[in-house]
Structures are given as C-alpha cells and as structure tokens.
Write an enzyme that holds these catalytic residues in place. Structure first.
Site, PDB file in Angstrom:
ATOM      1  N   PHE A  69       0.831  -1.199   0.000  1.00 15.43           N
ATOM      2  CA  PHE A  69       0.000   0.000   0.000  1.00 15.43           C
ATOM      3  C   PHE A  69       0.870   1.254   0.000  1.00 15.43           C
ATOM      4  O   PHE A  69       0.725   2.127  -0.844  1.00 15.43           O
ATOM      5  CB  PHE A  69      -0.933   0.005   1.210  1.00 15.43           C
ATOM      6  CG  PHE A  69      -1.854   1.205   1.240  1.00 15.43           C
ATOM      7  CD1 PHE A  69      -3.067   1.168   0.579  1.00 15.43           C
ATOM      8  CD2 PHE A  69      -1.487   2.355   1.916  1.00 15.43           C
ATOM      9  CE1 PHE A  69      -3.908   2.279   0.588  1.00 15.43           C
ATOM     10  CE2 PHE A  69      -2.317   3.468   1.939  1.00 15.43           C
ATOM     11  CZ  PHE A  69      -3.536   3.430   1.257  1.00 15.43           C
ATOM     12  N   LYS A  71       4.167   2.347  -0.742  1.00 17.35           N
ATOM     13  CA  LYS A  71       5.381   1.889  -1.409  1.00 17.35           C
ATOM     14  C   LYS A  71       6.594   2.762  -1.134  1.00 17.35           C
ATOM     15  O   LYS A  71       7.730   2.310  -1.257  1.00 17.35           O
ATOM     16  CB  LYS A  71       5.134   1.796  -2.919  1.00 17.35           C
ATOM     17  CG  LYS A  71       4.106   0.737  -3.296  1.00 17.35           C
ATOM     18  CD  LYS A  71       3.901   0.668  -4.786  1.00 17.35           C
ATOM     19  CE  LYS A  71       2.878  -0.403  -5.146  1.00 17.35           C
ATOM     20  NZ  LYS A  71       3.325  -1.759  -4.788  1.00 17.35           N
ATOM     21  N   ASN A 116      -2.699  -7.711  -8.912  1.00 16.95           N
ATOM     22  CA  ASN A 116      -1.764  -6.636  -9.245  1.00 16.95           C
ATOM     23  C   ASN A 116      -0.539  -7.203  -9.949  1.00 16.95           C
ATOM     24  O   ASN A 116      -0.092  -8.305  -9.658  1.00 16.95           O
ATOM     25  CB  ASN A 116      -1.370  -5.862  -7.981  1.00 16.95           C
ATOM     26  CG  ASN A 116      -0.103  -6.392  -7.336  1.00 16.95           C
ATOM     27  OD1 ASN A 116       1.009  -6.061  -7.755  1.00 16.95           O
ATOM     28  ND2 ASN A 116      -0.272  -7.235  -6.320  1.00 16.95           N
ATOM     29  N   ASN A 178      11.886  -9.640   0.628  1.00 19.04           N
ATOM     30  CA  ASN A 178      10.800 -10.122  -0.213  1.00 19.04           C
ATOM     31  C   ASN A 178      11.392 -10.856  -1.416  1.00 19.04           C
ATOM     32  O   ASN A 178      12.012 -10.239  -2.290  1.00 19.04           O
ATOM     33  CB  ASN A 178       9.949  -8.934  -0.682  1.00 19.04           C
ATOM     34  CG  ASN A 178       8.743  -9.366  -1.509  1.00 19.04           C
ATOM     35  OD1 ASN A 178       8.565 -10.543  -1.807  1.00 19.04           O
ATOM     36  ND2 ASN A 178       7.918  -8.411  -1.883  1.00 19.04           N
ATOM     37  N   ASN A 183       5.771 -10.590  -9.687  1.00 16.09           N
ATOM     38  CA  ASN A 183       5.756  -9.545 -10.709  1.00 16.09           C
ATOM     39  C   ASN A 183       7.124  -9.019 -11.113  1.00 16.09           C
ATOM     40  O   ASN A 183       7.216  -8.107 -11.927  1.00 16.09           O
ATOM     41  CB  ASN A 183       4.885  -8.378 -10.222  1.00 16.09           C
ATOM     42  CG  ASN A 183       3.454  -8.813  -9.993  1.00 16.09           C
ATOM     43  OD1 ASN A 183       2.886  -9.549 -10.789  1.00 16.09           O
ATOM     44  ND2 ASN A 183       2.871  -8.381  -8.878  1.00 16.09           N
TER      45      ASN A 183
END
Length: 355
Positions: A69, A71, A116, A178, A183
């Site tokens: 949310f 970033k 997304n 992460n 993506n």
C-alpha cells in the site's frame, strides 16, 4: 457508508488512480499535526490487552498494514493514526523504477480480491530513507520490505538487496526480504534454499550491524510446495532470522474467473495462507515470529490466525473493500472477544490450536 461510496463512486474509477488519490490524501494527513494527533487518539489501538511483543518490539496491537500500500513510506503516520498497529512499507528497491506498464491493478469485487502486477514501482531506497528519517508526530512501528531491482541480474541480487538494507535497516523497526512477488521476473527463484541462504546471510550481516540490531524476516509465497515451506523454515532457524511472513500473493487462479496476470490477493488466498501458517508453526513452534497475511477480512480471520500461531497479522486488500476504519474496527472487536473469553493477554491465545 463506505460500502455505498465504494460501490457507487470508487468502483467506477481506475483502481490505481483511486490508490494514488488516496495516498495523496493520506500524505496530507501525515503532515497535518493537529488532525493527525486527533485521529490517532480516536482510532489507534489502546487497550492494554491487545499489546504484543515480537522480536523485541512492542506493538500496541497485532493487526498491521501489509506491504504494497505505502510503497514509498509516505503514509506511515496516517495509517498508524487510522488504527494499524504497524505499517510495512514497500516493496522498496535499491534503485528507483517505474514498475510494469498500466493497467496493472484490477479489482475482483465479487471475490473480494485484487490482482496486481505493479512490479515494485517505487522511488528507490534513498527516497524512502529520507521519508523515514523525518520526525514523527504520532507513534508508528515501521517494517521495511525490500526487493530486487528489476534490471539487476540474478547473479547480482545479493549486492542489490544489501544496498537497500544498508540505507533502510537503521531506520526500520524490522526488515523484510521479499523474494516472493510474482511480478519481478526471476524473483521467486531466490526462494530456493541454495540461492536464499547467501542472500539472507548477507542482509542479516547488515541488519545485525545497525545500532539497535534490526530484526530480519523473510516473506514467502503461498505457491511454494510444502517441502519448500519446510526448507525455508529450517533455513530461517539455521541463520537465526527473527521470523517469516506468510504469505505473499498467489499466481493461482483457483476459484476466480479472471485470467489477468499478476499476484492475486484477498479472499481466494485465505485457505492456503492459513495452511502455510499452520505448517510453519508445526515446523518452528515459537522459535520464530510468524506473521500471517493473505485473505484477512475480519476479526474472525485475525482470531483464527492468532490461534494457529501467528504473533502478528496483516492485511491490505480488505482495506480496499472495508474502508479506512477497518483496522480500528478489527482491534475493537478483538478486544471485546478477548474479554468474552476471559483472555487478558494475547500470549494466552497465540498458537492455542496449533498442533
């Protein structure tokens, strides 16, 4: 009221445009001292029964905002004021990047889900560090989620993560590696233990070297096979990590009609996210802090994750469908449920149903 606004107004506009407008409004709140403090006083969790400690950090409640949310770390104070016990910013990369081409954010309202394929669009670690260095007017616990810059080859991923960690670890209450977003091409390859071990070791050296020693966690995908979940859990214990965040978005489209590419979040991820949490708890017990995210919609979900062994729970997609009072409502309902069950300390229920 929010449901009416969402269905009659917000749903008619492009979801990314709505997101950017929301972030601008929240940034305005973040720099408005009087309003920010009033909102925080009214909505932030204050019940002593909700307090929980994880990796040496004291949280005013268990429910926080997941990465994705905020970033660029511009809304930390606003989201804390709205009732989230902690805000995980990012994913942030060492170098600024625009992300993937639009459209790249899609609502699946009937499934209470989002797809997304943003691609880690952010202004880079330096810009985030400047934002996090500002003096805060309200208390805020901040996790920083870091990822690989898209143009950096896999062979240079370790150096790229280390660069981000060097900028951001000293400013974070905890740091998250992460390696599980779908993506960024090739990113999930880094979840393989032989690639993940040197990456986590290098970032851990940076995190351990900060003045207060920044806790380090790794975030994994729901699409990992069970044996790979076990392998990551074993590696986290081996390296002395502080915790695991489970799970990121999924590439599965089971139960939804959309064929858009990208990571699916929200209700369709709920079952697998809970399954991974339970598997992790059975593997590591209470030796690691487990943070559960994926398909969390209401207090029932938060309660279930706590019972299954999560110390902290996060959400993001639910904010889109339930509005700005979502976190405050969950914390209030959780406190009431604890009183009904005679629970005065969250530690009494964490892992109660874990096998």
């Amino acid at each position: 009221m929010y449901r009416f606004v969402f269905t009659q107004v917000l749903s008619r506009f492009d979801p990314e445009d709505v997101h950017h407008l929301t972030v601008r409004g929240l940034r305005l709140l973040s720099v408005t001292p009087v309003v920010k403090k009033l909102v925080h006083r009214r909505l932030a969790p204050r019940d002593p029964a909700l307090r929980v400690q994880a990796f040496g950090v004291h949280f005013p409640g268990p429910f926080g905002l997941a990465a994705g949310f905020d970033k660029d770390a511009g809304c930390v104070e606003a989201m804390s004021a709205l009732g989230f016990s902690h805000v995980e910013v990012g994913t942030i990369t060492a170098h600024a990047q625009p992300g993937n081409a639009r459209p790249r954010l899609f609502r699946l309202a009937g499934d209470r889900a989002i797809i997304n394929r943003m691609g880690f669009n952010n202004a880079g670690a330096g810009a985030a560090a400047r934002a996090l260095s500002r003096v805060r007017g309200v208390p805020a616990i901040v996790g920083v989620n870091i990822g690989k810059t898209k143009v950096v080859p896999e062979s240079e991923a370790v150096q790229d993560y280390v660069a981000s960690a060097g900028e951001l670890a000293p400013l974070a209450d905890y740091l998250v590696v992460n390696v599980s977003s779908p993506n960024t091409p090739g990113l999930r390859n880094l979840q393989a233990v032989e690639l993940l071990r040197p990456l986590l070791k290098a970032v851990k050296e940076v995190a351990d070297g900060t003045p207060k020693r920044t806790p380090l966690l790794v975030k994994i995908a729901p699409d990992l096979a069970d044996e790979d979940v076990d392998a990551v859990a074993d590696l986290a214990l081996e390296l002395g990590l502080d915790g695991i965040i489970a799970t990121n978005t999924t590439i599965s489209r089971e139960g939804v009609a959309s064929t858009e590419t990208g990571g699916l979040s929200g209700r369709p991820v709920k079952a697998r996210s809970l399954e991974v949490l339970r598997r992790l708890r059975s593997r590591v017990g209470d030796r690691l802090v487990l943070v559960s995210v994926g398909g969390v919609e209401d207090v029932d979900d938060v309660w279930e994750r706590l019972l299954a062994g999560a110390t902290l729970v996060q959400g993001y997609t639910g904010l889109i469908y339930h509005g700005p009072l979502w976190a405050n409502r969950i914390h209030r309902q959780l406190a009431r449920r604890m009183r009904r069950h005679g629970v005065t300390d969250l530690r009494e229920i964490i892992g109660r149903t874990a096998s």
